[in-house]
Design an enzyme around this catalytic site. Sequence first.
Site, PDB file in Angstrom:
ATOM      1  N   ILE A  88      -6.474  -8.245 -44.026  1.00  0.00           N
ATOM      2  CA  ILE A  88      -7.185  -7.188 -43.291  1.00  0.00           C
ATOM      3  C   ILE A  88      -6.156  -6.162 -42.827  1.00  0.00           C
ATOM      4  CG2 ILE A  88      -8.570  -6.665 -41.202  1.00  0.00           C
ATOM      5  CD1 ILE A  88     -10.132  -8.352 -43.264  1.00  0.00           C
ATOM      6  N   HIS A  89      -6.269  -4.928 -43.301  1.00  0.00           N
ATOM      7  CA  HIS A  89      -5.304  -3.915 -42.854  1.00  0.00           C
ATOM      8  C   HIS A  89      -5.862  -2.507 -42.783  1.00  0.00           C
ATOM      9  CE1 HIS A  89      -5.117  -2.887 -47.117  1.00  0.00           C
ATOM     10  NE2 HIS A  89      -4.576  -1.754 -46.745  1.00  0.00           N
ATOM     11  N   ARG A  90      -7.065  -2.261 -43.320  1.00  0.00           N
ATOM     12  CA  ARG A  90      -7.566  -0.890 -43.438  1.00  0.00           C
ATOM     13  C   ARG A  90      -7.725  -0.206 -42.085  1.00  0.00           C
ATOM     14  NH1 ARG A  90      -8.224   1.858 -48.390  1.00  0.00           N
ATOM     15  NH2 ARG A  90      -8.535   0.230 -49.915  1.00  0.00           N
ATOM     16  N   ARG A 113       0.621  -3.449 -39.325  1.00  0.00           N
ATOM     17  CA  ARG A 113      -0.298  -2.666 -38.497  1.00  0.00           C
ATOM     18  C   ARG A 113      -1.285  -3.596 -37.765  1.00  0.00           C
ATOM     19  NH1 ARG A 113      -3.544   2.094 -39.312  1.00  0.00           N
ATOM     20  NH2 ARG A 113      -3.065   2.417 -41.481  1.00  0.00           N
ATOM     21  N   ASP A 161     -10.218  -6.392 -47.061  1.00  0.00           N
ATOM     22  CA  ASP A 161     -10.626  -4.986 -47.036  1.00  0.00           C
ATOM     23  C   ASP A 161      -9.700  -4.158 -47.937  1.00  0.00           C
ATOM     24  OD1 ASP A 161      -8.313  -4.930 -45.518  1.00  0.00           O
ATOM     25  OD2 ASP A 161      -9.276  -4.200 -43.689  1.00  0.00           O
TER      26      ASP A 161
END
Length: 361
Positions: free
Chosen positions: A208-210, A243, A281
């Site tokens: 998950i990074h978007r 992030r 994602d």
Amino acid sequence: MKKIVTILGARPQFVKAAVLSRVISNHQDLEEIIVHTGQHYDSNMSAVFFEEMQIPNPKYNLKVNGLGHGAMTGQMMEKIEEILLIEKPEAVVIYGDTNSTIAGALTAKKLHIKVIHIEAGLRSFNMKMPEEVNRILTDRISDLLLCPTSSSIDNLKNEGFDELSNLVVNCGDIMKDAVVYYSHTSEEKSSIISDLNLVSNEFVLATIHRQENTEDITKLKAVFEGLERISKTKQVVLPLHPRTKKILIDNALTYNLKFIDPIGYFDMLELLKNCNLVITDSGGLQKEAFFNKKNCIIAREETEWVELLDNGFARIVGSNSKDMMDAFEDFQNSTADFSIDLYGNNVGEKMHSEIVKLLNS
Ligand code: UD1
């Protein structure tokens, strides 16, 4: 020999460039200069890919990162312009939809250098995504658009590209070549399955990074709650993007998942081969799941890879934890035939010959 400059900077671009740079150096008919914008800079987000996949060393590293979209893109453009004026290439090659992509395309176009866009024509139809803005603008100013799928060709037709002078070609998806080429080596070189004490088919691989998930804390929590629900049935292994890590720490959010640091391509391939399914994602990972015969649950509201949905290999659940759990259970009880050819073969070779054709025209 005709000279091209490849501009890259983010993790998925290293994977794609590994394929094309190898084909280019095999043919020995183009001189390729690589420019790394520096967008991704941690060694496990960048150097590991160059080492493992034997990507030629960048001649330039612009070290632009950790900035807002405007500052990042602007600083990249300023530095890319200086390099293009020195190198005077016939064409610039850019990949995908990141800030490094649009910075390279825009700078080259204004210097009247040909622009070659790899992974052209993809659309999410969500203009709030920075990637959607980057790819639409990049496509419009590219001279050669190398598309991965028939739906990406359709997208361009719908935007009127038939009436424009840009060349549009479907070559297939370059990430497919990478999986085929490195699959054997990853098995030899990676020990991640035993290092993490994982049992084949008994864990879920998640990333998950978007920005659309990480900038909205309510959404982010819902996604992680969904993953935590699934982890009660199957262990969830999650290589954590810097992030996302920062946001989880800043908000004191903890979850009972197997978090690991970002990993290189070989470890990722082995996790893909051995996992039960993928939840992500990321755009690239959705297809890498398919190439490794795994279903994918997409933690977004839409996908550019619509053929995965149309054929039942993937399902969109957004940030709804119940939908995520339902999709997980449905996929446990289904068997899919992954033999269908959605993304082509020998993609790097096809791209190389299109590039040579363009430069000789
Ligand atoms: C970028 C792309 C995204 C792509 C992703 C692949 C844009 C707009 N987005 O998102 O399309 O899916 O790459 O991973 O270009 N950071 C580190 N170390 C690193 C890399 C990043 O700490 O090696 C930090 C940055 O300092 C920044 C944050 O992570 O604070 C986000 O990085 P950034 O490059 O802006 O975007 P990505 O989320 O990685």
